[in-house]
Scaffold this active site. Structure first.
Site, mmCIF file in Angstrom:
data_model
loop_
_atom_site.group_PDB
_atom_site.id
_atom_site.type_symbol
_atom_site.label_atom_id
_atom_site.label_comp_id
_atom_site.label_asym_id
_atom_site.label_seq_id
_atom_site.Cartn_x
_atom_site.Cartn_y
_atom_site.Cartn_z
ATOM 1 N N LYS A 197 -51.763 26.059 -100.288
ATOM 2 C CA LYS A 197 -51.522 25.346 -99.035
ATOM 3 C C LYS A 197 -50.713 24.097 -99.348
ATOM 4 C CE LYS A 197 -53.805 23.441 -94.943
ATOM 5 N NZ LYS A 197 -55.116 23.146 -94.309
ATOM 6 N N LYS A 249 -49.748 29.301 -97.339
ATOM 7 C CA LYS A 249 -49.488 28.581 -96.093
ATOM 8 C C LYS A 249 -48.616 27.367 -96.387
ATOM 9 C CE LYS A 249 -51.987 26.281 -92.309
ATOM 10 N NZ LYS A 249 -53.315 25.891 -91.781
#
Length: 327
Positions: A197, A249
Site C-alpha cells: 500500500k 494498492k
C-alpha cells in the site's frame, strides 16, 4: 528466400474473431465492490468527488448489496463512517459501532451469497485520522495498534465478515490478526492483506468518502512509491504471517508491482482500483474526452492482465453488467 505473408491483423477482422482469441478476460466474480456506510443517515448521500458513489444508510446498503449479488459481483468490502470519533478509534472496536452493525445487516441479508469483506483499520474512527494509536510524541505506535487491530478483527468476524482486510500497514498486523482470530475460534476466516500500500496522491476522494480527519500524511507507515524491493519484502512477510490473499494498492500506477507480486506468491493476488483512479476516468468522461464504458473495461483488463486475480473497483456492479453483455 521467400517468407510467408504474415499478417497478425487477420485475427482482428471481426468482433467475434477478436473475442475468440482474446487472451485476458475479466469475469464479474473477480470484482469486489467497496461500499461506505454512514452512521445516522436515512438516505444515501452522494460523494462529490466520486460521481455515482454514495455514503449508504443501513437500509440502502442492504439493498445495494443485494443488487451486487444479483449482478454477479464476487464480493463487497465495507467501510464505516461514524458520527463521532475519538483518539483511540474506539468506534471501530465497538460491537455496536456502525461498521460492525452494517456487517451484521449485510450477513443477515445475503448470508454466504457473496464474500463479505471488512476494512480493519482505525483511520475512519480516529479523531486524528491516522491508521493507528498515537504515542505521546505524536507518532503512530505500531505495537499498541496491533492490539487494537486484533480486537477489531475479532469484532468484525463476530459480526459476520468472511474476510478481514488489514489496511493500516503496521508491521506484524497480519500475524497479530491471525492469532487473535484463531484464539477466538474464527479459524475459517480469511485475511486479505494490504501487503503493498503506497503513500499515493490518488487517495483524495476516498478521504472525502470517509470524512477523514487526517492532518498531514501517512508516509511513515505507507510505502514509498519509488520502491519495489521493499514491496516484495512486505508481501513475503505477510504471507509468512498467514495472509490468505495479498493486495496491491493503488492499481493502475503500479501494474509492474502487481506483475512482480503475482509471479512470486502462491496465494491469490488482488489490486484496489482506488478513488483517484475512478475519479479521473469519471471526470474525463464527463468532459467528453474519453469513452467512459470502454475506459472502465480497459482499465480492469489491464489490471487483470498484470496479474491481479481479484479487483476492488467502484465500478464493480456496472462493470459486471457490461461484461455479461460483452460475452
Amino acid at each position: 528466400m521467400s517468407f510467408p505473408d504474415i499478417r497478425p491483423r487477420r485475427l482482428r477482422t471481426t468482433p467475434a474473431l477478436r473475442r475468440l482469441v482474446e487472451e485476458t478476460r475479466v469475469a464479474p466474480a473477480q470484482l469486489i465492490l467497496p461500499m461506505f456506510v454512514k452512521e445516522g443517515l436515512t438516505a444515501p448521500r452522494p460523494i462529490s468527488s466520486m460521481p455515482g458513489v454514495v455514503q449508504h444508510s443501513r437500509d440502502s446498503l442492504r439493498k445495494a448489496v443485494v443488487e451486487a449479488v444479483q449482478a454477479g459481483v464476487g464480493g463487497v468490502m465495507l467501510f464505516g463512517v461514524p458520527e463521532t470519533r475519538d483518539e483511540t478509534g474506539s468506534g471501530g472496536l465497538d460491537p455496536d459501532g456502525i461498521l460492525n452493525v452494517a456487517l451484521r445487516d449485510v450477513r443477515a441479508e445475503v448470508g454466504d451469497a457473496t464474500v463479505i469483506m471488512s476494512d480493519v483499520c482505525l483511520d475512519e474512527f480516529t479523531s486524528h485520522g491516522h491508521c493507528g494509536l498515537l504515542a505521546p510524541d505524536g507518532t503512530v505506535d505500531n505495537d499498541a495498534t496491533l492490539e487494537a487491530y486484533a480486537r477489531m478483527a475479532v469484532a468484525q468476524a463476530d459480526a459476520g465478515a468472511h474476510v478481514l482486510g488489514p489496511s493500516g500497514m503496521m508491521d506484524g498486523q497480519v500475524g497479530a490478526i491471525r492469532a487473535a482470530l484463531d484464539a477466538a475460534g474464527h479459524t475459517d476466516r480469511s485475511i486479505l492483506a494490504y501487503a503493498v500500500k503506497y503513500a499515493s496522491s490518488f487517495y483524495g476522494p476516498f478521504r472525502e468518502a470517509v470524512e477523514s480527519a487526517l492532518d498531514g500524511d501517512r508516509r511513515t507507515y505507507q510505502q514509498n512509491p519509488a520502491n519495489l524491493r521493499e514491496s516484495m519484502r512486505e508481501v513475503a512477510l505477510d504471507v509468512a504471517e498467514g495472509a490468505d490473499m495479498v493486495m496491491v494498492k493503488p492499481a493502475l500506477p503500479y501494474l509492474d508491482v502487481i506483475t512482480r507480486v503475482a509471479g512470486t506468491v502462491d496465494v491469490p493476488v488482488a489490486a484496489y482500483q482506488i478513488s483517484g483512479e475512478y475519479a479521473m476516468v469519471e471526470a474525463a468522461a464527463a468532459n467528453g474526452w474519453i469513452n467512459r464504458e470502454a475506459a472502465i473495461l480497459e482499465t480492469l483488463t489491464s489490471i487483470h492482465r498484470a496479474g491481479a486475480q481479484l479487483i476492488l473497483t467502484y465500478w464493480a456492479v456496472e462493470a459486471a453488467t457490461l461484461l455479461r453483455a460483452r460475452y
